[in-house]
Write an enzyme that holds these catalytic residues in place. Structure first.
Site, PDB file in Angstrom:
ATOM      1  N   ARG A  47      61.030  17.633  47.081  1.00  0.00           N
ATOM      2  CA  ARG A  47      61.925  16.721  47.548  1.00  0.00           C
ATOM      3  C   ARG A  47      62.049  15.544  46.805  1.00  0.00           C
ATOM      4  NH1 ARG A  47      63.092  14.794  51.770  1.00  0.00           N
ATOM      5  NH2 ARG A  47      65.045  15.017  51.836  1.00  0.00           N
TER       6      ARG A  47
ATOM      7  N   GLU B 282      73.982  22.480  64.783  1.00  0.00           N
ATOM      8  CA  GLU B 282      72.977  23.460  64.096  1.00  0.00           C
ATOM      9  C   GLU B 282      71.797  22.674  63.509  1.00  0.00           C
ATOM     10  OE1 GLU B 282      75.606  26.797  62.271  1.00  0.00           O
ATOM     11  OE2 GLU B 282      75.469  25.059  61.244  1.00  0.00           O
ATOM     12  N   PRO B 283      70.865  21.900  64.135  1.00  0.00           N
ATOM     13  CA  PRO B 283      70.119  20.819  63.363  1.00  0.00           C
ATOM     14  C   PRO B 283      68.980  21.924  62.672  1.00  0.00           C
ATOM     15  CG  PRO B 283      69.720  20.879  65.960  1.00  0.00           C
ATOM     16  CD  PRO B 283      71.101  21.697  65.588  1.00  0.00           C
TER      17      PRO B 283
ATOM     18  N   GLY C 291      72.510  18.236  60.317  1.00  0.00           N
ATOM     19  CA  GLY C 291      72.649  16.941  59.553  1.00  0.00           C
ATOM     20  C   GLY C 291      71.897  15.712  59.927  1.00  0.00           C
TER      21      GLY C 291
ATOM     22  N   CYS D  74      51.880  20.247  36.074  1.00  0.00           N
ATOM     23  CA  CYS D  74      52.148  19.831  34.633  1.00  0.00           C
ATOM     24  C   CYS D  74      53.474  19.450  34.305  1.00  0.00           C
ATOM     25  CB  CYS D  74      51.857  20.948  33.577  1.00  0.00           C
ATOM     26  SG  CYS D  74      50.332  21.341  33.581  1.00  0.00           S
ATOM     27  N   GLU D  75      53.828  18.331  35.072  1.00  0.00           N
ATOM     28  CA  GLU D  75      55.045  17.849  35.092  1.00  0.00           C
ATOM     29  C   GLU D  75      54.987  16.213  35.228  1.00  0.00           C
ATOM     30  OE1 GLU D  75      58.629  18.887  35.370  1.00  0.00           O
ATOM     31  OE2 GLU D  75      58.044  21.212  35.333  1.00  0.00           O
TER      32      GLU D  75
ATOM     33  N   TYR E  64      65.237  15.290  44.928  1.00  0.00           N
ATOM     34  CA  TYR E  64      66.355  14.324  45.501  1.00  0.00           C
ATOM     35  C   TYR E  64      65.918  12.845  45.719  1.00  0.00           C
ATOM     36  CZ  TYR E  64      67.126  18.668  47.996  1.00  0.00           C
ATOM     37  OH  TYR E  64      67.155  20.138  48.258  1.00  0.00           O
TER      38      TYR E  64
HETATM   39  N1  LLP Z   1      74.257  24.132  58.895  1.00  0.00           N
HETATM   40  C1  LLP Z   1      74.453  24.313  57.610  1.00  0.00           C
HETATM   41  C2  LLP Z   1      75.600  25.133  57.478  1.00  0.00           C
HETATM   42  C3  LLP Z   1      73.465  23.781  56.872  1.00  0.00           C
HETATM   43  O1  LLP Z   1      74.005  24.268  55.439  1.00  0.00           O
HETATM   44  C4  LLP Z   1      72.604  22.986  57.031  1.00  0.00           C
HETATM   45  C5  LLP Z   1      71.612  22.393  55.953  1.00  0.00           C
HETATM   46  C6  LLP Z   1      72.252  22.641  58.281  1.00  0.00           C
HETATM   47  C7  LLP Z   1      73.076  23.466  59.354  1.00  0.00           C
HETATM   48  C8  LLP Z   1      70.951  21.928  58.667  1.00  0.00           C
HETATM   49  O2  LLP Z   1      70.675  20.812  58.160  1.00  0.00           O
HETATM   50  P1  LLP Z   1      70.058  19.573  58.749  1.00  0.00           P
HETATM   51  O3  LLP Z   1      69.966  19.313  60.101  1.00  0.00           O
HETATM   52  O4  LLP Z   1      68.558  20.284  58.452  1.00  0.00           O
HETATM   53  O5  LLP Z   1      70.205  18.740  58.173  1.00  0.00           O
HETATM   54  N2  LLP Z   1      66.884  20.903  50.931  1.00  0.00           N
HETATM   55  C9  LLP Z   1      67.408  19.649  51.193  1.00  0.00           C
HETATM   56  C10 LLP Z   1      68.139  19.989  52.422  1.00  0.00           C
HETATM   57  C11 LLP Z   1      69.522  21.043  52.415  1.00  0.00           C
HETATM   58  C12 LLP Z   1      70.303  21.291  53.685  1.00  0.00           C
HETATM   59  C13 LLP Z   1      70.962  22.475  53.484  1.00  0.00           C
HETATM   60  N3  LLP Z   1      71.642  22.830  54.622  1.00  0.00           N
HETATM   61  C14 LLP Z   1      66.702  18.730  51.449  1.00  0.00           C
HETATM   62  O6  LLP Z   1      65.449  18.756  51.364  1.00  0.00           O
HETATM   63  O7  LLP Z   1      66.917  17.630  51.894  1.00  0.00           O
END
Ligand code: LLP
Length: 448
Positions: free
Chosen positions: A330, A290-291, A248, A363-364, A334
């Protein structure tokens, strides 16, 4: 000019990333082009592992490969000693194909299919992160069939807001992921796992969201999870060996973003877990992080070639590039904001910048990469670099409008190499079943 993204300007006045001249890369590999900096990826992976292990020795870091997944990155993560988070049969397949050891894989997913669970058992994945009752029951049955126990973590939604875009928030009570704990629902799945003959309960998992720029949410989630562990110990007298606090950590998309460093984030979480465990007399569980984004996001950029430029007097100026929402969804999904720089930087700086809108070729009307940014005057053929595109760009790319996916090159110390080849037009049609003569087509009956 302040260039924070590990970019440099060389003698020609061109931007360099990983020691490679971006104008030359665009010439050599064509655009759109994803560029991944191997040294930065490795550095970030090491920073995570080093800082976590130094403050919390019984720990591991798993790379969330949904952020960016190719066999190249899987190989790097294996070499750097990380575990892997996968969320589907496809990610698992690629990981195993890349030689990633099954026992270092965490298998996530809120709706794993029977086939995916079977695949996970066959691959001997280290942990299944179970998300619902159907999965607990099915996995127990499949493990029995396979004749062995399966190690599981239970996914918990700790009821914590992540302060990010609502689409990427995952830890609130109404989340589609995991079991909420605020109304005691977290205890039932535990009972279920403990009473299953073939599941071995290892601990809990939580992940409250992504692109988090403040520490309050992750700290609160860590506290809640330790409190939950204490509650479980008091009620069930069961040892919770492992706690996985997900990923996260956010990154810089613009100079205004100011995320905590990897070290600050890791320390805040590990110190919170230690302090809460001490306070509640809970033995320290093994800790996983879990990054995804914070390992690969700033290590990637995308090169585009400018095509036409449309000035609407008094309204705005569009600078069109040869990619768009197909290679970076993105902004459309978002409202994410990005930074762009001309690859030929100094040449362009002599004239005053203007506000422009960088738009893609789909085309959007929503295919806008950057709604408004200040750029030196550009002309068709100029190369534009959009920064921090290493996470969730390639992995969320599409072929909308028949656009082939870009090539991906890795750069390191002035050298570059292709890690994923550019898609071709032939790739676009290669899975179609070609019905040359429609009249002779045989439709299959669907009755038994
Ligand atoms: N662990 C779990 C269970 C997750 O669901 C995720 C991300 C991560 C770890 C890794 O999170 P991070 O460190 O990358 O923030 N598509 C979206 C992001 C979706 C994240 C989904 N889960 C975007 O482009 O912002």
């Amino acid at each position: 000019m302040n260039l924070p993204w590990d970019l440099k300007v060389n003698q020609e006045g061109n931007l360099e990333f990983g020691g490679c001249d971006l104008v030359l890369l665009a010439e050599q590999y064509k655009t759109p082009l994803y560029v991944m900096n191997e040294d930065l990826v490795r550095k970030n992976a090491r920073r995570y592992l080093r800082s976590l292990r130094s403050s919390y020795p019984n720990s591991d870091v798993a790379y969330a490969c949904k952020a960016f997944m190719t066999t190249w990155i899987l190989n790097i993560m294996r070499e750097e000693g990380l575990w892997l988070d996968v969320v589907s049969g496809g990610e698992l397949y690629t990981a195993i194909k890349a030689g990633f050891p099954g026992e270092k894989i965490l298998f996530h997913g809120n709706n794993k299919s029977l086939e995916e669970m079977e695949m996970g058992i066959a691959a001997n994945v280290g942990r299944f992160v179970v998300d619902n009752y159907y999965e607990i029951e099915t996995l127990d049955r499949l493990a029995q069939k396979a004749g062995r126990e399966v190690d599981v973590l239970i996914r918990i939604a700790p009821g914590v807001k992540a302060e990010t875009h609502k689409y990427i928030e995952t830890g609130t009570d109404d989340s589609k992921f995991g079991f909420g704990i605020s109304k005691g629902q977290g205890l039932k799945p535990l009972e279920k796992v403990l009473s299953s003959k073939n599941l071995s309960f290892q601990g809990f998992h939580s992940h409250i969201g992504s692109q988090i720029l403040k520490l309050e949410g992750p700290i609160l989630a860590a506290q809640r999870m330790v409190e939950f562990i204490a509650q479980v110990r008091n009620l069930f007298h069961v040892e919770v060996r492992e706690l996985n606090l997900g990923g996260g950590l956010g990154i810089r998309y613009t100079p205004n973003d100011d995320p905590p460093s990897i070290e600050t984030y890791v320390n805040a979480i590990s110190e919170t877990v230690k302090a809460s465990c001490e306070e509640l007399s809970v033995p320290l569980p093994k800790l996983y992080l879990e990054p995804g984004r914070s390992i690969v996001g700033e290590a990637g950029l995308t090169l585009y070639t400018v095509g036409s430029i449309k000035e609407i007097p008094g309204i705005k100026t569009y600078v069109y590039v040869d990619g768009g929402m197909v290679d970076n969804l993105r902004p459309a999904l978002y409202e994410a904001v990005y930074t762009a720089l001309p690859a030929k930087l100094l040449d362009n700086l002599s004239e005053p910048p203007r506000y422009v809108c960088v738009a893609g070729k789909c085309c959007e009307s929503g295919d806008i990469l950057i709604e408004q940014c200040s750029l030196p005057p550009l002309k068709p053929g100029d190369v534009l670099a959009v920064l921090s595109t290493g996470a969730y760009n390639y992995s969320m790319s599409s072929n909308y409008n028949g656009l082939p996916r870009p090539e991906i090159v890795a750069v390191s110390k002035g050298r570059s190499r292709t890690i994923v080849r550019r898609e071709t037009y032939a790739d676009l049609a290669c899975r179609d079943v070609f019905l040359a003569d429609l009249k002779s087509t045989v439709f299959l009956k669907t009755d038994r």
